[in-house]
Motif scaffolding. Structure first.
Motif, PDB file in Angstrom:
ATOM      1  N   SER A   1       0.871  -1.198  -0.085  1.00 51.05           N
ATOM      2  CA  SER A   1       0.011  -0.007   0.027  1.00 51.05           C
ATOM      3  C   SER A   1       0.786   1.356   0.091  1.00 51.05           C
ATOM      4  CB  SER A   1      -0.927   0.086   1.351  1.00 51.05           C
ATOM      5  OG  SER A   1      -1.623   1.303   1.337  1.00 51.05           O
ATOM      6  N   ALA A   2       1.899   1.349   0.823  1.00 47.85           N
ATOM      7  CA  ALA A   2       2.816   2.442   0.732  1.00 47.85           C
ATOM      8  C   ALA A   2       3.547   2.696  -0.368  1.00 47.85           C
ATOM      9  CB  ALA A   2       3.777   2.308   2.140  1.00 47.85           C
ATOM     10  N   ALA A   3       3.944   1.416  -1.214  1.00 42.82           N
ATOM     11  CA  ALA A   3       4.475   1.735  -2.432  1.00 42.82           C
ATOM     12  C   ALA A   3       3.547   2.517  -3.462  1.00 42.82           C
ATOM     13  CB  ALA A   3       4.958   0.353  -2.998  1.00 42.82           C
ATOM     14  N   ALA A   4       2.403   1.999  -3.517  1.00 42.95           N
ATOM     15  CA  ALA A   4       1.347   2.335  -4.259  1.00 42.95           C
ATOM     16  C   ALA A   4       1.023   3.980  -4.148  1.00 42.95           C
ATOM     17  CB  ALA A   4       0.296   1.536  -4.281  1.00 42.95           C
ATOM     18  N   GLN A   5       1.132   4.186  -2.880  1.00 38.65           N
ATOM     19  CA  GLN A   5       0.834   5.619  -2.368  1.00 38.65           C
ATOM     20  C   GLN A   5       1.957   6.555  -2.750  1.00 38.65           C
ATOM     21  OE1 GLN A   5      -2.241   6.974  -1.639  1.00 38.65           O
ATOM     22  NE2 GLN A   5      -2.853   4.829  -1.696  1.00 38.65           N
ATOM     23  N   ASP A   6       3.170   6.080  -2.669  1.00 36.34           N
ATOM     24  CA  ASP A   6       4.479   6.783  -2.935  1.00 36.34           C
ATOM     25  C   ASP A   6       4.432   7.309  -4.645  1.00 36.34           C
ATOM     26  OD1 ASP A   6       5.132   6.962  -0.382  1.00 36.34           O
ATOM     27  OD2 ASP A   6       6.574   5.380  -0.390  1.00 36.34           O
ATOM     28  N   PHE A   7       4.059   6.319  -5.024  1.00 37.54           N
ATOM     29  CA  PHE A   7       4.250   6.361  -6.776  1.00 37.54           C
ATOM     30  C   PHE A   7       2.938   7.428  -7.219  1.00 37.54           C
ATOM     31  CE2 PHE A   7       6.299   3.029  -9.569  1.00 37.54           C
ATOM     32  CZ  PHE A   7       6.464   3.956 -10.434  1.00 37.54           C
ATOM     33  N   LEU A   8       1.822   7.128  -6.581  1.00 35.09           N
ATOM     34  CA  LEU A   8       0.853   8.300  -6.741  1.00 35.09           C
ATOM     35  C   LEU A   8       1.131   9.622  -6.524  1.00 35.09           C
ATOM     36  CD1 LEU A   8      -2.159   5.900  -5.841  1.00 35.09           C
ATOM     37  CD2 LEU A   8      -1.650   6.827  -8.288  1.00 35.09           C
ATOM     38  N   ARG A   9       1.874   9.774  -5.183  1.00 30.61           N
ATOM     39  CA  ARG A   9       2.383  10.963  -4.848  1.00 30.61           C
ATOM     40  C   ARG A   9       3.292  11.583  -5.715  1.00 30.61           C
ATOM     41  NH1 ARG A   9       4.033   9.438  -0.423  1.00 30.61           N
ATOM     42  NH2 ARG A   9       2.114   9.484   0.647  1.00 30.61           N
ATOM     43  N   LEU A  10       4.218  10.756  -6.255  1.00 28.88           N
ATOM     44  CA  LEU A  10       5.268  11.375  -7.261  1.00 28.88           C
ATOM     45  C   LEU A  10       4.458  12.289  -8.420  1.00 28.88           C
ATOM     46  CD1 LEU A  10       8.224  11.081  -8.146  1.00 28.88           C
ATOM     47  CD2 LEU A  10       7.305   8.989  -9.468  1.00 28.88           C
ATOM     48  N   HIS A  11       3.509  11.665  -9.257  1.00 27.43           N
ATOM     49  CA  HIS A  11       2.858  12.523 -10.088  1.00 27.43           C
ATOM     50  C   HIS A  11       2.109  13.558  -9.678  1.00 27.43           C
ATOM     51  CE1 HIS A  11       1.433  12.926 -14.325  1.00 27.43           C
ATOM     52  NE2 HIS A  11       0.016  13.080 -13.809  1.00 27.43           N
ATOM     53  N   SER A  12       1.292  13.314  -8.428  1.00 25.62           N
ATOM     54  CA  SER A  12       0.554  14.255  -8.026  1.00 25.62           C
ATOM     55  C   SER A  12       1.145  15.826  -7.939  1.00 25.62           C
ATOM     56  CB  SER A  12      -0.230  13.917  -6.704  1.00 25.62           C
ATOM     57  OG  SER A  12      -0.949  14.941  -6.047  1.00 25.62           O
ATOM     58  N   GLU A  13       2.395  15.552  -7.116  1.00 22.89           N
ATOM     59  CA  GLU A  13       3.121  16.951  -6.747  1.00 22.89           C
ATOM     60  C   GLU A  13       3.757  17.232  -8.028  1.00 22.89           C
ATOM     61  OE1 GLU A  13       5.987  15.369  -4.194  1.00 22.89           O
ATOM     62  OE2 GLU A  13       4.913  15.068  -2.630  1.00 22.89           O
ATOM     63  N   ALA A  14       4.227  16.638  -9.086  1.00 21.87           N
ATOM     64  CA  ALA A  14       4.651  17.452 -10.424  1.00 21.87           C
ATOM     65  C   ALA A  14       3.471  17.936 -11.041  1.00 21.87           C
ATOM     66  CB  ALA A  14       4.919  16.221 -11.033  1.00 21.87           C
ATOM     67  N   VAL A  15       1.914  17.456 -10.903  1.00 25.19           N
ATOM     68  CA  VAL A  15       1.109  18.238 -11.432  1.00 25.19           C
ATOM     69  C   VAL A  15       0.615  19.375 -10.869  1.00 25.19           C
ATOM     70  CG1 VAL A  15      -1.344  17.807 -12.268  1.00 25.19           C
ATOM     71  CG2 VAL A  15       0.143  15.980 -12.746  1.00 25.19           C
ATOM     72  N   ASN A  16       0.581  19.285  -9.525  1.00 25.30           N
ATOM     73  CA  ASN A  16      -0.077  20.548  -8.650  1.00 25.30           C
ATOM     74  C   ASN A  16       0.899  21.662  -8.449  1.00 25.30           C
ATOM     75  OD1 ASN A  16      -2.270  19.076  -8.242  1.00 25.30           O
ATOM     76  ND2 ASN A  16      -1.666  17.993  -6.368  1.00 25.30           N
ATOM     77  N   HIS A  17       2.445  21.275  -8.680  1.00 23.94           N
ATOM     78  CA  HIS A  17       3.564  22.349  -8.581  1.00 23.94           C
ATOM     79  C   HIS A  17       4.294  22.283  -9.860  1.00 23.94           C
ATOM     80  CE1 HIS A  17       2.400  22.929  -4.502  1.00 23.94           C
ATOM     81  NE2 HIS A  17       2.225  21.265  -4.276  1.00 23.94           N
ATOM     82  N   PRO A  18       3.883  22.676 -10.927  1.00 27.32           N
ATOM     83  CA  PRO A  18       4.669  22.574 -12.047  1.00 27.32           C
ATOM     84  C   PRO A  18       5.857  23.626 -12.036  1.00 27.32           C
ATOM     85  CG  PRO A  18       2.558  23.434 -12.716  1.00 27.32           C
ATOM     86  CD  PRO A  18       2.597  23.099 -11.266  1.00 27.32           C
ATOM     87  N   LEU A  19       6.989  23.227 -12.840  1.00 27.71           N
ATOM     88  CA  LEU A  19       8.070  24.063 -13.103  1.00 27.71           C
ATOM     89  C   LEU A  19       8.060  24.994 -14.173  1.00 27.71           C
ATOM     90  CD1 LEU A  19      11.044  21.767 -11.937  1.00 27.71           C
ATOM     91  CD2 LEU A  19       9.896  23.504 -10.355  1.00 27.71           C
ATOM     92  N   PRO A  20       8.835  25.885 -14.280  1.00 27.79           N
ATOM     93  CA  PRO A  20       8.686  26.844 -15.651  1.00 27.79           C
ATOM     94  C   PRO A  20       9.094  25.983 -16.638  1.00 27.79           C
ATOM     95  CG  PRO A  20       9.450  27.974 -13.763  1.00 27.79           C
ATOM     96  CD  PRO A  20       9.320  26.699 -13.122  1.00 27.79           C
ATOM     97  N   SER A  21       8.707  26.035 -17.784  1.00 30.93           N
ATOM     98  CA  SER A  21       8.967  25.147 -18.911  1.00 30.93           C
ATOM     99  C   SER A  21      10.417  25.573 -19.365  1.00 30.93           C
ATOM    100  CB  SER A  21       8.120  25.229 -20.159  1.00 30.93           C
ATOM    101  OG  SER A  21       8.594  24.843 -21.049  1.00 30.93           O
ATOM    102  N   GLN A  22      11.358  24.619 -19.637  1.00 31.46           N
ATOM    103  CA  GLN A  22      12.802  24.917 -20.317  1.00 31.46           C
ATOM    104  C   GLN A  22      13.002  24.015 -21.356  1.00 31.46           C
ATOM    105  OE1 GLN A  22      15.512  24.230 -16.927  1.00 31.46           O
ATOM    106  NE2 GLN A  22      14.115  25.021 -15.607  1.00 31.46           N
ATOM    107  N   PRO A  23      13.807  24.161 -22.350  1.00 31.12           N
ATOM    108  CA  PRO A  23      14.131  23.492 -23.359  1.00 31.12           C
ATOM    109  C   PRO A  23      14.817  22.114 -22.725  1.00 31.12           C
ATOM    110  CG  PRO A  23      15.003  25.886 -23.501  1.00 31.12           C
ATOM    111  CD  PRO A  23      14.655  25.698 -22.138  1.00 31.12           C
ATOM    112  N   THR A  24      14.539  21.113 -23.619  1.00 30.69           N
ATOM    113  CA  THR A  24      15.019  19.860 -23.367  1.00 30.69           C
ATOM    114  C   THR A  24      16.532  19.806 -23.099  1.00 30.69           C
ATOM    115  OG1 THR A  24      13.144  18.703 -24.087  1.00 30.69           O
ATOM    116  CG2 THR A  24      14.818  17.379 -23.633  1.00 30.69           C
ATOM    117  N   ALA A  25      17.156  20.202 -24.127  1.00 29.12           N
ATOM    118  CA  ALA A  25      18.697  20.160 -24.212  1.00 29.12           C
ATOM    119  C   ALA A  25      19.453  20.700 -23.084  1.00 29.12           C
ATOM    120  CB  ALA A  25      19.118  20.401 -25.722  1.00 29.12           C
TER     121      ALA A  25
END
Length: 285
Positions: A99-123
């Motif tokens: 259960s903890a592994a699943a919740q950590d994985f879900l939190r990984l994406h949730s934090e990225a969506v809720n707190h996006p960084l300024p867009s930067q060129p990939t290279a």
């Protein structure tokens, strides 16, 4: 089929359960942790194609983990109810890890969506982000704690993440479902034990009441015998015309009646004692 039929003691099923709790499921969790590490790296470096493939591999691992959990629970369902507490102690730690592994994985994406960084060129980002190079260097610099950038919607990685997210949510729900099932089984066992205890108390109280009633009834027998003897003996003597004889007959009849009542009392008491002992033996069994 009656409930409990085909159930086995925990000691009979403990070895195959251990194969899941000690080998299969921990292996899946270790593999899932490695997937999460790779996903963090690829997403931070904006390597969307590699991230997409890692999402797919992660979904396969999650599905394998769910399958192993279900197989383990099938074994758990075969354990008799009396061993429910010991069984829960055996499997609960690995459930909590899943259960903890699943919740950590879900939190990984949730934090990225809720707190996006300024867009930067990939290279540019790849060039200056040390986490895209040597892993040891990334750890030493603490960049593993940096916020992950959101996945662009036009990338395949966004769609593959949606699939992985659904698999992770199903995994988390499966673990919670198993936990609720064990809890309800334990409540049922507690209820049965309480009913058995109440029934045993009622049987004991009934036996005591029966003994008191029988003793009270037996105590009346000598008195009744004396009264009957006096009533029958007295008038017979008086009808014969002898007062003294009538009085003596009444007294003698009372004595005989009391003695007869005592004899009946003794025999009935013996029978009641035997019945009470039989009832006690039946209750003890």
């Amino acid at each position: 089929m009656a409930e409990g039929t085909g159930k086995l003691p925990l000691r009979r099923l403990e070895p195959p359960i251990h194969k899941f709790t000690k080998v299969a499921i921990p292996t899946d969790l270790q593999r899932l942790q490695q997937h999460q590490h790779n996903i963090e790296k690829f997403q931070r470096c904006r390597q969307w194609d590699r991230l997409h493939q890692e999402h797919i591999n992660s979904s396969r691992t999650v599905q394998q983990l769910r399958s192993n959990l279900r197989e383990m629970e099938k074994l758990c369902e075969r354990v008799r109810a009396e061993d429910a507490a010991a069984l829960d102690k055996l499997v609960q730690p690995i459930r909590e890890q899943a259960s903890a592994a699943a919740q950590d994985f879900l939190r990984l994406h949730s934090e990225a969506v809720n707190h996006p960084l300024p867009s930067q060129p990939t290279a540019s980002h790849t060039q200056h982000d040390p986490s895209c190079g040597d892993d040891d260097m990334a750890t030493s610099l603490g960049v593993t704690q940096m916020q992950l950038p959101p996945i662009p919607l036009e990338q395949n990685a966004a769609e593959s993440w949606d699939t992985l997210e659904e698999d992770l949510q199903e995994l988390s729900g499966l673990v919670n479902e198993f936990a609720l099932l064990v809890h309800s089984q334990q409540e049922k066992i507690d209820s049965i034990e309480e009913n058995v205890s109440v029934a045993a108390s009622n049987v004991e109280e009934g036996a005591r009441s029966l003994g008191k009633a029988a003793s009270s009834g037996l105590a009346v027998l000598p008195v009744c015998g004396a009264l009957v003897g006096g009533v029958l003996g007295g008038p017979l003597g008086l009808l014969a015309g002898f007062k003294l004889v009538g009085v003596a007959s009444a007294i003698g009849g009372g004595i005989l009646g009391f003695a007869g009542g005592n004899l009946i009392q003794k025999r009935k008491r013996e029978r009641v004692d035997v019945q009470l002992q039989q009832l006690k033996n039946t209750h003890d069994d």
